[in-house]
Design an enzyme around this catalytic site. Structure first.
Site, PDB file in Angstrom:
ATOM      1  CG  HIS A   1      23.531 -10.039 -11.201  1.00  0.00           C
ATOM      2  ND1 HIS A   1      24.187 -10.821 -10.260  1.00  0.00           N
ATOM      3  CD2 HIS A   1      24.439  -9.810 -12.185  1.00  0.00           C
ATOM      4  CE1 HIS A   1      25.412 -11.063 -10.665  1.00  0.00           C
ATOM      5  NE2 HIS A   1      25.594 -10.456 -11.824  1.00  0.00           N
TER       6      HIS A   1
ATOM      7  CG  HIS B   1      34.139 -10.802  -9.442  1.00  0.00           C
ATOM      8  ND1 HIS B   1      34.054  -9.491  -9.885  1.00  0.00           N
ATOM      9  CD2 HIS B   1      32.858 -11.268  -9.440  1.00  0.00           C
ATOM     10  CE1 HIS B   1      32.791  -9.186 -10.131  1.00  0.00           C
ATOM     11  NE2 HIS B   1      32.050 -10.250  -9.868  1.00  0.00           N
TER      12      HIS B   1
ATOM     13  CE  LYS C   1      28.569 -17.205 -10.066  1.00  0.00           C
ATOM     14  NZ  LYS C   1      28.887 -16.684 -11.417  1.00  0.00           N
TER      15      LYS C   1
ATOM     16  NE  ARG D   1      28.521 -14.504  -7.402  1.00  0.00           N
ATOM     17  CZ  ARG D   1      29.702 -14.593  -6.803  1.00  0.00           C
ATOM     18  NH1 ARG D   1      29.770 -14.924  -5.507  1.00  0.00           N
ATOM     19  NH2 ARG D   1      30.814 -14.356  -7.471  1.00  0.00           N
TER      20      ARG D   1
END
Length: 294
Positions: A236, A262, A171, A147
């Site tokens: 992205h 993810h 994240k 990312r």
């Protein structure tokens, strides 16, 4: 926003950071969505179901994805108030629940990515520091699927010679191992030889690291130089290209989920829609009945 609401939002965000591990970007998005809702409701703390039901009308002109995100923020906030005994009722059932289809990611084909590499490699051969840095950025974006925030925030010592992986904080401050190609390792090594010393960041800029906005600008400039419409390209999009091209090459979806970081494989499954032609080929070549005579 009233002082009482602001205090509650601060407590909510503290909880999200401590218990859910939400990133600063996520926390900022929650705060923005709650503040915008408070402008309409007048008070989040005392909003009734009837008050909350008005939000659907106020948000009628917004994109369904935006409405869904704002509703999700309010549901979590009201749930927090109830769990902590700050409210007896939860009015979030009156929030709108828009139905929308997740858009397919924009992608580049392998030839376009190759053109971008040829362009930046040609410039990097001059040993100009910015060009050498840009090659290292591109190698890590496409070669490891990082990312933008993960890439610009890499510490200076994150890429080491002979080490095929690097640790990335993604994240929610979750860490994962990401493979790094020998090409990327070489490009980063060359960048380290000429990059400004004294910074803790791999890609320093001023007193901090390269910003995501600046990375976006660099990637679009590379695309333009390669003869690709810059509006089609972003950091992205290169991450999408990494995922799609790996899937086309036979990568397992679960492996791809791990590489991309993810939390939910449903997020990764969107790439099966992008690469539908490969799925048809896979069924025709691997299904037990595919070679059975008719």
């Amino acid at each position: 926003m009233t002082p009482d609401d602001r205090s509650l939002v601060d407590r909510f965000l503290d909880m999200m950071a401590a218990e859910a591990g939400s990133s600063p970007n996520t926390l900022a998005a929650y705060r923005n969505d709650l503040e915008r809702a408070a402008e309409i409701l007048g008070s989040l703390e005392r909003a009734s179901s009837d008050d909350v039901s008005r939000l659907g009308e106020q948000w009628a002109e917004l994109a369904p994805s935006t409405v869904a995100r704002r509703s999700a923020a309010l549901r979590r906030f009201f749930g927090f108030l109830v769990d902590d005994g700050l409210r007896k009722d939860d009015p979030s059932s009156a929030l709108p629940r828009p139905r929308f289809e997740r858009p397919l990611p924009r992608i580049l084909d392998s030839d376009e990515v190759q053109r971008m590499f040829e362009t930046v490699e040609d410039r990097a051969s001059s040993d100009e520091p910015a060009a050498v840095r840009n090659l290292a950025l591109l190698e890590l974006l496409y070669g490891s699927g990082l990312r933008a925030s993960e890439l610009v925030g890499l510490p200076r010592g994150s890429v080491r010679s002979g080490q095929p992986f690097l640790m990335v904080r993604g994240k929610g401050s979750k860490e994962r191992l990401v493979p790094i190609s020998s090409r990327a390792s070489t490009a980063v090594g060359k960048w380290l030889e000429i990059s400004p010393g004294g910074s803790v960041w791999l890609f320093p800029s001023g007193k901090s690291h390269l910003s995501r906005v600046r990375l976006f600008q660099i990637v679009r400039a590379i695309a333009a130089d390669a003869g690709i419409a810059p509006e089609r390209v972003s950091p992205h999009v290169l991450r999408h290209a990494f995922a799609t091209h790996l899937l086309s090459g036979g990568a397992d979806l679960r492996v791809l989920q791990t590489l991309l970081g993810h939390a939910d494989i449903a997020t990764t499954q969107i790439y099966t829609h992008v690469d539908s032609s490969r799925l048809v080929e896979l069924v025709n070549s691997r299904h037990p009945l595919a070679t059975r005579g008719r």
